[in-house]
Scaffold this active site. Structure first.
Site, PDB file in Angstrom:
ATOM      1  N   SER A 159      16.612  16.402 -22.426  1.00 32.80           N
ATOM      2  CA  SER A 159      17.511  14.858 -22.575  1.00 32.80           C
ATOM      3  C   SER A 159      17.953  16.014 -24.534  1.00 32.80           C
ATOM      4  O   SER A 159      17.214  16.227 -25.231  1.00 32.80           O
ATOM      5  CB  SER A 159      16.950  13.993 -22.718  1.00 32.80           C
ATOM      6  OG  SER A 159      17.089  12.475 -23.600  1.00 32.80           O
TER       7      SER A 159
ATOM      8  N   TYR B 221       7.359   9.866 -25.040  1.00 36.64           N
ATOM      9  CA  TYR B 221       8.767  10.137 -24.321  1.00 36.64           C
ATOM     10  C   TYR B 221       9.512  10.943 -24.615  1.00 36.64           C
ATOM     11  O   TYR B 221       9.481  11.959 -23.946  1.00 36.64           O
ATOM     12  CB  TYR B 221       9.846   8.535 -23.943  1.00 36.64           C
ATOM     13  CG  TYR B 221      11.104   9.188 -23.401  1.00 36.64           C
ATOM     14  CD1 TYR B 221      10.944   9.050 -21.990  1.00 36.64           C
ATOM     15  CD2 TYR B 221      12.336   9.414 -24.208  1.00 36.64           C
ATOM     16  CE1 TYR B 221      12.561   9.721 -21.186  1.00 36.64           C
ATOM     17  CE2 TYR B 221      13.040   9.883 -23.559  1.00 36.64           C
ATOM     18  CZ  TYR B 221      13.534  10.240 -22.218  1.00 36.64           C
ATOM     19  OH  TYR B 221      14.381  10.262 -21.699  1.00 36.64           O
TER      20      TYR B 221
ATOM     21  N   LYS C 125       9.313  15.375 -22.811  1.00 33.97           N
ATOM     22  CA  LYS C 125      10.841  16.426 -22.633  1.00 33.97           C
ATOM     23  C   LYS C 125      10.550  17.777 -23.396  1.00 33.97           C
ATOM     24  O   LYS C 125      10.821  18.511 -22.530  1.00 33.97           O
ATOM     25  CB  LYS C 125      12.562  15.911 -23.092  1.00 33.97           C
ATOM     26  CG  LYS C 125      12.467  14.571 -22.557  1.00 33.97           C
ATOM     27  CD  LYS C 125      13.155  14.495 -20.651  1.00 33.97           C
ATOM     28  CE  LYS C 125      13.522  13.497 -20.261  1.00 33.97           C
ATOM     29  NZ  LYS C 125      13.686  13.254 -18.536  1.00 33.97           N
TER      30      LYS C 125
HETATM   31  N1  UFG Z   1      23.002   0.078 -29.218  1.00 32.00           N
HETATM   32  C1  UFG Z   1      23.473  -1.180 -29.885  1.00 32.00           C
HETATM   33  N2  UFG Z   1      23.098  -2.558 -28.900  1.00 32.00           N
HETATM   34  C2  UFG Z   1      22.598  -2.023 -27.726  1.00 32.00           C
HETATM   35  C3  UFG Z   1      22.157  -1.115 -27.262  1.00 32.00           C
HETATM   36  C4  UFG Z   1      22.605  -0.132 -27.950  1.00 32.00           C
HETATM   37  O1  UFG Z   1      24.163  -0.888 -31.005  1.00 32.00           O
HETATM   38  O2  UFG Z   1      21.881  -3.308 -27.339  1.00 32.00           O
HETATM   39  C5  UFG Z   1      23.591   0.912 -29.716  1.00 32.00           C
HETATM   40  C6  UFG Z   1      22.150   2.203 -30.375  1.00 32.00           C
HETATM   41  O3  UFG Z   1      21.530   2.030 -31.850  1.00 32.00           O
HETATM   42  C7  UFG Z   1      23.030   3.516 -30.573  1.00 32.00           C
HETATM   43  C8  UFG Z   1      24.353   3.402 -29.330  1.00 32.00           C
HETATM   44  O4  UFG Z   1      24.455   1.918 -28.659  1.00 32.00           O
HETATM   45  O5  UFG Z   1      23.826   3.915 -31.637  1.00 32.00           O
HETATM   46  C9  UFG Z   1      23.655   3.737 -27.976  1.00 32.00           C
HETATM   47  O6  UFG Z   1      22.364   3.689 -27.463  1.00 32.00           O
HETATM   48  P1  UFG Z   1      21.262   3.872 -26.016  1.00 32.00           P
HETATM   49  O7  UFG Z   1      20.436   2.782 -26.181  1.00 32.00           O
HETATM   50  O8  UFG Z   1      22.136   3.262 -25.546  1.00 32.00           O
HETATM   51  O9  UFG Z   1      21.694   5.753 -26.157  1.00 32.00           O
HETATM   52  P2  UFG Z   1      20.219   6.501 -27.327  1.00 32.00           P
HETATM   53  O10 UFG Z   1      21.134   6.873 -28.065  1.00 32.00           O
HETATM   54  O11 UFG Z   1      19.558   5.812 -27.863  1.00 32.00           O
HETATM   55  O12 UFG Z   1      19.294   7.095 -26.540  1.00 32.00           O
HETATM   56  C10 UFG Z   1      19.137   7.424 -25.773  1.00 32.00           C
HETATM   57  C11 UFG Z   1      19.233   7.666 -24.593  1.00 32.00           C
HETATM   58  C12 UFG Z   1      17.045   8.024 -23.866  1.00 32.00           C
HETATM   59  C13 UFG Z   1      16.555   9.019 -25.483  1.00 32.00           C
HETATM   60  C14 UFG Z   1      17.503   8.627 -26.386  1.00 32.00           C
HETATM   61  C15 UFG Z   1      16.606   9.392 -27.369  1.00 32.00           C
HETATM   62  O13 UFG Z   1      19.474   6.645 -23.109  1.00 32.00           O
HETATM   63  O14 UFG Z   1      16.804   7.739 -22.811  1.00 32.00           O
HETATM   64  O15 UFG Z   1      18.795   8.788 -26.344  1.00 32.00           O
HETATM   65  O16 UFG Z   1      16.375   9.304 -28.834  1.00 32.00           O
HETATM   66  F1  UFG Z   1      15.337   8.834 -24.520  1.00 32.00           F
END
Ligand code: UFG
Length: 345
Positions: free
Chosen positions: A127, A152, A156
């Site tokens: 990831s 988590y 990775k």
């Molecule tokens: N976000 C919102 N509202 C929500 C959910 C997410 O604004 O309800 C925003 C988050 O703040 C972020 C973006 O949308 O800026 C993406 O969020 P996600 O949770 O979809 O994805 P992430 O980039 O946080 O997560 C990814 C992978 C995980 C991994 C993580 C590590 O999905 O598996 O990166 O940082 F672990």
């Protein structure tokens, strides 16, 4: 004769899409999963899409070394793609031993058993989380890995290291780690997709559930980031595009085309998209007005990260192809399919 690929965790979101693409590329696939974080929906969907009613699903736990041994004795496996593992960032903070125990043990068992059974090729699903908050984007495979912000994320990094060290020590195996950016969307058939349990953590399932009326309002976490519109930047990669990258990587291994015994590839589009842009694109692609509000930043979020996918483009011959609109349309079609199946609509 067709080569056989074992997909551990193959009944889940990414595993099911990868299984479809492997089968359509002519590989035999054995799916194995302990079903701890999924039901039969995606596996049934895979059988429908591929027309492979006889597709084997072995219900087993990769932490159980004897069960892994039995699996490799029953099937002659040529390559393994290892997805089996826990993946909830928040939960991993509260239950680190569950994450270290499961994610490391299962992978060690896969590597050990592969070696013993003459399966040379091991592909690990890693990831972009390994880059943490990068100093600059796009990140290349040579960008430094940052200390993980969750157990988590740490699993990775450790699993990448286990694979790197193992292929160095044991000449009978080789490995590829694919570093995924943000996989989203669903198969164009709408028969397989993401099935979050409870309240979704990730952005796109939260959007589709809000659009479906299951959630009242999407919270956009933070609009005061140092980005063009103040919301975070990510590299959203279509799940089918991502799944195809695995076919190219497996082929590279099986055809003896690897240039080193351990290779890493970023799997992303190379295009940064802000949360606000994604929300707008979803509304436009589906003709839906989404209920959203700005909320405080979410702890642990990185401001901006996107991929430099040029190594994968060049060495794997793979490239992300679907547009964000197509992808967001597929995410919505999947939500509608689910709602119909579950009798919500
Ligand atoms: N976000 C919102 N509202 C929500 C959910 C997410 O604004 O309800 C925003 C988050 O703040 C972020 C973006 O949308 O800026 C993406 O969020 P996600 O949770 O979809 O994805 P992430 O980039 O946080 O997560 C990814 C992978 C995980 C991994 C993580 C590590 O999905 O598996 O990166 O940082 F672990």
């Amino acid at each position: 004769m067709a080569k056989t690929v074992l997909v551990s965790g193959g009944a889940g979101f990414i595993g099911s899409h990868v299984t479809v693409e492997l089968i359509s590329a002519g590989y035999d696939v054995v799916v194995a999963d302990n079903m701890s974080n999924c039901d039969m929906t995606c596996f049934e969907g895979v059988k429908k899409i591929t027309g492979r009613e006889d597709l084997p699903l072995v219900k087993m736990d990769f932490c159980d070394a004897e069960a892994v041994e039995e699996l490799f004795t029953t099937y002659k496996i040529d390559a393994v793609i290892h997805f089996a593992g826990f993946k909830a960032v928040g939960e991993s903070v509260y239950e680190p031993l569950k994450y270290y125990g499961n994610n490391l043990t299962s992978f060690i068992n896969v590597i050990e058993t592969s070696r013993r059974h003459g399966c040379e090729n091991i592909l690990f699903s890693s990831s972009a989380t390994v880059y943490g908050e990068p100093d600059k984007s796009p990140v290349t495979e040579k960008s430094p890995r940052k200390p993980a912000t969750s157990p988590y994320g740490n699993t990775k990094q450790i699993c990448e290291d286990i694979l790197r060290d193992s292929v160095k020590a044991y000449p009978e195996i080789k490995g590829i780690a694919l570093r995924y950016f943000n996989p989203i969307g669903a198969h164009p058939s709408a028969l397989i997709g993401e099935l979050p349990r409870g309240v979704p953590n990730n952005l796109v399932p939260y959007i589709t559930q809000t659009a479906a009326g299951i959630r009242e309002c999407l919270s956009i976490y933070g609009n005061d980031y140092p980005t063009p519109d103040g919301t975070c930047l990510r590299d959203y990669i279509d799940i089918t595009d991502l799944a195809k990258a695995h076919v190219y990587a497996v082929r590279r291994m099986l055809e003896g085309k690897m240039e080193e015994e351990y290779e890493i590839f970023n799997i992303g589009t190379g295009k940064p998209v802000s949360v606000m842009e994604l929300v707008t694109a979803f509304q436009k692609a589906n003709g839906i007005k989404l209920n959203y509000k700005f909320a405080p930043r979410r702890a642990g979020d990185v401001t901006a990260i996107w991929a430099d996918p040029s190594l994968a483009n060049k060495k794997l011959g793979w490239k992300a192809e679907r547009t964000i609109e197509e992808t967001l349309k597929s995410a919505w079609d999947w939500q509608l399919h689910l709602d119909k199946t579950l009798g919500r609509k």
